[in-house]
Design a protein around this motif. Structure first.
Motif, PDB file in Angstrom:
ATOM      1  N   ALA A 174       0.866  -1.058  -0.330  1.00 61.76           N
ATOM      2  CA  ALA A 174      -0.119  -0.231   0.001  1.00 61.76           C
ATOM      3  C   ALA A 174       1.062   1.246   0.392  1.00 61.76           C
ATOM      4  N   ALA A 175       1.743   1.252   0.472  1.00 62.96           N
ATOM      5  CA  ALA A 175       2.600   2.964   0.170  1.00 62.96           C
ATOM      6  C   ALA A 175       3.606   2.557  -0.197  1.00 62.96           C
ATOM      7  N   ALA A 176       3.814   1.624  -1.633  1.00 59.19           N
ATOM      8  CA  ALA A 176       3.827   1.477  -2.849  1.00 59.19           C
ATOM      9  C   ALA A 176       2.877   1.758  -3.861  1.00 59.19           C
ATOM     10  N   GLY A 177       1.656   1.999  -3.197  1.00 59.01           N
ATOM     11  CA  GLY A 177       0.934   1.786  -4.336  1.00 59.01           C
ATOM     12  C   GLY A 177       0.056   1.382  -5.009  1.00 59.01           C
ATOM     13  N   LEU A 178       0.080   0.403  -4.407  1.00 59.97           N
ATOM     14  CA  LEU A 178      -0.293  -1.737  -4.770  1.00 59.97           C
ATOM     15  C   LEU A 178      -1.192  -1.852  -3.819  1.00 59.97           C
ATOM     16  N   THR A 179      -2.301  -2.702  -4.118  1.00 57.53           N
ATOM     17  CA  THR A 179      -3.253  -3.008  -3.744  1.00 57.53           C
ATOM     18  C   THR A 179      -2.914  -4.715  -3.120  1.00 57.53           C
ATOM     19  N   LEU A 180      -3.284  -5.592  -2.454  1.00 58.68           N
ATOM     20  CA  LEU A 180      -2.882  -6.909  -2.235  1.00 58.68           C
ATOM     21  C   LEU A 180      -4.445  -7.845  -2.145  1.00 58.68           C
ATOM     22  N   GLY A 181      -4.550  -8.964  -3.564  1.00 54.46           N
ATOM     23  CA  GLY A 181      -5.526  -8.637  -3.937  1.00 54.46           C
ATOM     24  C   GLY A 181      -5.803 -10.418  -3.013  1.00 54.46           C
ATOM     25  N   ALA A 182      -4.644 -10.898  -2.910  1.00 55.83           N
ATOM     26  CA  ALA A 182      -5.087 -12.478  -2.608  1.00 55.83           C
ATOM     27  C   ALA A 182      -3.486 -12.521  -1.558  1.00 55.83           C
ATOM     28  N   ALA A 183      -3.478 -13.735  -0.748  1.00 51.91           N
ATOM     29  CA  ALA A 183      -2.470 -13.750  -0.425  1.00 51.91           C
ATOM     30  C   ALA A 183      -3.329 -15.785   0.245  1.00 51.91           C
ATOM     31  N   ASP A 184      -2.420 -16.332  -0.513  1.00 49.59           N
ATOM     32  CA  ASP A 184      -2.524 -17.520  -0.383  1.00 49.59           C
ATOM     33  C   ASP A 184      -2.020 -19.134   0.240  1.00 49.59           C
ATOM     34  N   GLN A 185      -1.492 -19.113   1.365  1.00 47.68           N
ATOM     35  CA  GLN A 185      -0.821 -20.055   1.801  1.00 47.68           C
ATOM     36  C   GLN A 185      -1.325 -21.336   1.478  1.00 47.68           C
ATOM     37  N   ILE A 186       0.088 -21.615   0.944  1.00 48.47           N
ATOM     38  CA  ILE A 186       0.510 -23.261   0.254  1.00 48.47           C
ATOM     39  C   ILE A 186       1.495 -24.361   1.199  1.00 48.47           C
ATOM     40  N   THR A 187       1.600 -25.581   1.645  1.00 45.94           N
ATOM     41  CA  THR A 187       2.281 -26.310   1.744  1.00 45.94           C
ATOM     42  C   THR A 187       2.617 -27.467   0.714  1.00 45.94           C
ATOM     43  N   LEU A 188       3.867 -27.917  -0.151  1.00 41.58           N
ATOM     44  CA  LEU A 188       3.899 -28.689  -0.353  1.00 41.58           C
ATOM     45  C   LEU A 188       5.185 -29.524  -0.137  1.00 41.58           C
ATOM     46  N   ASP A 189       5.572 -30.667  -0.869  1.00 48.80           N
ATOM     47  CA  ASP A 189       6.944 -31.626  -0.021  1.00 48.80           C
ATOM     48  C   ASP A 189       7.999 -30.887  -1.110  1.00 48.80           C
ATOM     49  N   GLY A 190       9.369 -31.216   0.101  1.00 51.61           N
ATOM     50  CA  GLY A 190      10.496 -30.884  -1.202  1.00 51.61           C
ATOM     51  C   GLY A 190      10.734 -32.643  -1.035  1.00 51.61           C
ATOM     52  N   VAL A 191      11.766 -32.790  -1.984  1.00 49.53           N
ATOM     53  CA  VAL A 191      12.450 -34.412  -2.287  1.00 49.53           C
ATOM     54  C   VAL A 191      13.700 -34.108  -2.157  1.00 49.53           C
ATOM     55  N   ALA A 192      14.645 -34.654  -1.569  1.00 54.26           N
ATOM     56  CA  ALA A 192      16.253 -34.310  -1.675  1.00 54.26           C
ATOM     57  C   ALA A 192      16.571 -35.833  -1.911  1.00 54.26           C
ATOM     58  N   ALA A 193      17.892 -35.969  -2.092  1.00 56.75           N
ATOM     59  CA  ALA A 193      18.519 -37.232  -2.601  1.00 56.75           C
ATOM     60  C   ALA A 193      19.238 -38.106  -1.501  1.00 56.75           C
ATOM     61  N   SER A 194      19.666 -36.798  -0.623  1.00 58.89           N
ATOM     62  CA  SER A 194      20.061 -37.493   0.571  1.00 58.89           C
ATOM     63  C   SER A 194      20.145 -36.019   1.968  1.00 58.89           C
ATOM     64  N   ALA A 195      19.533 -35.447   2.955  1.00 58.33           N
ATOM     65  CA  ALA A 195      19.690 -35.237   3.824  1.00 58.33           C
ATOM     66  C   ALA A 195      21.211 -34.061   4.054  1.00 58.33           C
ATOM     67  N   ALA A 196      22.083 -35.233   3.507  1.00 61.21           N
ATOM     68  CA  ALA A 196      23.596 -34.539   2.964  1.00 61.21           C
ATOM     69  C   ALA A 196      23.774 -33.771   2.223  1.00 61.21           C
ATOM     70  N   SER A 197      22.817 -34.045   1.140  1.00 61.38           N
ATOM     71  CA  SER A 197      22.411 -33.095   0.285  1.00 61.38           C
ATOM     72  C   SER A 197      22.268 -31.597   0.190  1.00 61.38           C
ATOM     73  N   VAL A 198      21.406 -31.356   0.834  1.00 65.31           N
ATOM     74  CA  VAL A 198      20.364 -30.161   1.435  1.00 65.31           C
ATOM     75  C   VAL A 198      21.392 -29.670   2.615  1.00 65.31           C
TER      76      VAL A 198
END
Length: 255
Positions: free
Chosen positions: A176-200
């Protein structure tokens, strides 16, 4: 750092959300797209796959990221650009997108004002931001391991920066301080898959600013080994999965 970021973090943390954000962008049928904080191009590639007729300009403040992104995704027009001083004409884009970049802007209202300036009157600003660190399975486990390995002196980068902009009310106020209006705020949860914990662990340790913080001390190697082992103990050997939460925001010109 871009190489470690691309190899260890992008496939696990960023591509799942890039697919989501790109699908939302494609639904808006954009013709001209500006991407801010494009990094090595995870969202850029996803955008060009689902909206192949769109003209995409990808930008990032980090020259190394721009070089890496341009090499990996040459279909986009790449530029080094500060989000607070965009080198683009007024109203030149009908969509501005940003994946997990707004948290890094030192002056978000100033950056959002630039978004408003380059955004066409009926255009949209589509971006996402991580939720609290506790809602990110990999990030929370890594921070716990880091604090065990470095009692009282673990870098707070993850909590303070990537996971430090989590309040939709604050986001709406900054817009709003920049002259924009927030139209939507959608919370989403997705899974991350890694080859190993060591890689992360390697990704966080060498593909983020935590790398520089550790290299400043004499015990960087032992800390890395400890954190990697603790992450492996936490998740187990072999491929690992963790849930990650973010909020997707859509904004437009104030009416």
């Amino acid at each position: 750092m871009p190489e470690a970021y691309e190899r260890h973090l992008v496939p696990v943390l960023f591509r799942p959300f890039a697919a989501d954000l790109a699908a939302r962008a494609a639904a808006l049928r954009p013709r001209t797209v500006l991407e801010l904080a494009a990094g090595t191009g995870a969202l850029t590639s996803a955008l060009l796959t689902v909206a192949p007729t769109a003209s995409v300009v990808a930008s990032d403040l980090n020259e190394a990221m721009v070089a890496a992104g341009a090499a990996r995704e040459p279909r986009a027009d790449w530029h080094r650009a500060d989000a607070r001083e965009l080198p683009f004409e007024d109203g030149g884009f009908d969509l501005v997108v940003c994946q997990f970049g707004v948290m890094f802007f030192p002056d978000r209202p100033a950056a959002y004002a630039e978004v408003r300036r380059v955004l066409a009157p009926r255009g949209r600003f589509l971006f996402n931001s991580w939720g609290p660190l506790a809602t990110h399975g990999f990030g929370a486990a890594f921070q716990d391991a880091l604090e065990e390995a470095m009692p009282g002196r673990a870098p707070a980068f993850l909590e303070d920066v990537p996971h430090g902009y989590t309040d939709p009310a604050l986001v709406a106020s900054d817009l709003a301080a920049a002259g924009l209006t927030l139209g939507a705020a959608d919370q989403i949860t997705l899974d991350g898959v890694a080859a190993s914990a060591a890689s992360v662990a390697t990704g966080f340790l060498t593909g983020t600013p935590i790398r520089a913080a550790l290299e400043a001390g004499p015990d960087a190697q032992s800390i890395r080994a400890s954190v990697t082992q603790k992450m492996t103990d936490r998740f187990g050997a072999g491929p690992v999965t963790a849930a990650m939460t973010a909020t997707v925001y859509t904004a437009h010109h104030q009416e």
